[in-house]
Design an enzyme around this catalytic site. Sequence first.
Site, PDB file in Angstrom:
ATOM      1  N   GLU A  20     -48.067 -19.357  -3.234  1.00  0.00           N
ATOM      2  CA  GLU A  20     -48.994 -18.744  -3.817  1.00  0.00           C
ATOM      3  C   GLU A  20     -49.887 -18.630  -4.577  1.00  0.00           C
ATOM      4  OE1 GLU A  20     -47.868 -14.512  -6.217  1.00  0.00           O
ATOM      5  OE2 GLU A  20     -46.390 -15.404  -5.494  1.00  0.00           O
TER       6      GLU A  20
ATOM      7  N   GLU B 168     -50.800  -6.965  -4.124  1.00  0.00           N
ATOM      8  CA  GLU B 168     -49.670  -7.998  -3.578  1.00  0.00           C
ATOM      9  C   GLU B 168     -50.623  -7.876  -2.328  1.00  0.00           C
ATOM     10  OE1 GLU B 168     -47.637  -9.746  -4.877  1.00  0.00           O
ATOM     11  OE2 GLU B 168     -46.739  -8.983  -6.408  1.00  0.00           O
TER      12      GLU B 168
ATOM     13  N   HIS C 176     -52.054 -11.229  -5.952  1.00  0.00           N
ATOM     14  CA  HIS C 176     -50.260 -12.168  -5.502  1.00  0.00           C
ATOM     15  C   HIS C 176     -50.750 -12.524  -4.169  1.00  0.00           C
ATOM     16  CE1 HIS C 176     -48.918 -12.160  -9.498  1.00  0.00           C
ATOM     17  NE2 HIS C 176     -49.574 -11.665 -10.000  1.00  0.00           N
TER      18      HIS C 176
ATOM     19  N   HIS D   1     -49.622 -17.013 -11.237  1.00  0.00           N
ATOM     20  CA  HIS D   1     -48.717 -18.654 -11.219  1.00  0.00           C
ATOM     21  C   HIS D   1     -50.051 -19.725 -11.465  1.00  0.00           C
ATOM     22  CE1 HIS D   1     -45.891 -15.884  -9.456  1.00  0.00           C
ATOM     23  NE2 HIS D   1     -47.005 -15.825  -9.069  1.00  0.00           N
TER      24      HIS D   1
END
Length: 268
Positions: A100, A233, A155, A63
């Site tokens: 995030e 993750e 992430h 992101h």
Amino acid sequence: MGLVLCLAALTACDGGSSTKDGQAGGQTAQPPMAAPSGASTAPKEVRGTGSLKGKVIVIDPGHNGGNAKHPEIINRQVSIGNGRKACDTTGTATAAGYSEAAFTWDVSTRLSKLLRAKGAKVVLTRNNNTGVGPCITERAAIGNRAKADAAISVHADGGPASGHGFHVIEPLTVKGHNASMVPASRKLGKALRDAYRKDTGMPYSTYIGTDALDSRDDLGGLNLSTVPKVFVETGNMRNPGDAAKLSSASFRQRIAESFVTGLIEYFR
């Protein structure tokens, strides 16, 4: 990792880790950054012994901090090899508002310092946490152009609040695109999983994957990569316990150190 976005809330609405693409949106062709700054903790020796000299490592911080302000860019549809998907997403956030995008940037800058201290050449897919993107297609292309020996997309998940723990997303074969990198990517995923669990104490995910491994073919960053790559993750930002850990600077340093250990093991 990034879910399909809820722009107003900066939280994911794409169904948690089961549907998100976990890479960042369409920043206008920012060049990859080989020597970033920003990690507040100085490099230190990590558990894994050995050099990474000569290895090219691409770090993909999921992101970007400016994504939410530019839906016209990140909502643009791009080809991911077996379909089309949004250029990027905003990612998720903790209940306290820690995004995030900020998390992945912090971990990635810490990691880059540690890797350079081990002799690696480091390339990042974005230069800061104030821009937009780049698109998931460009993130894969950066690793391909660098001929990376390994690539890690960093992430944190936006799963159900009742679920906790981490998981690693490995690629499935997408014909005509990533077949050659799938076996090495799975080796990389297992090495990072084992090191992350041992060095951070974060448990395996309780809500997705098997033994903290999940295989997918709907992520452009994996579908279009020709070099070994996985998404990690690192925990569930919507779970209070995981969120507290991910919001801690000392824990983020441990995350970065565990990735170095995993990479050293991968290259043995």
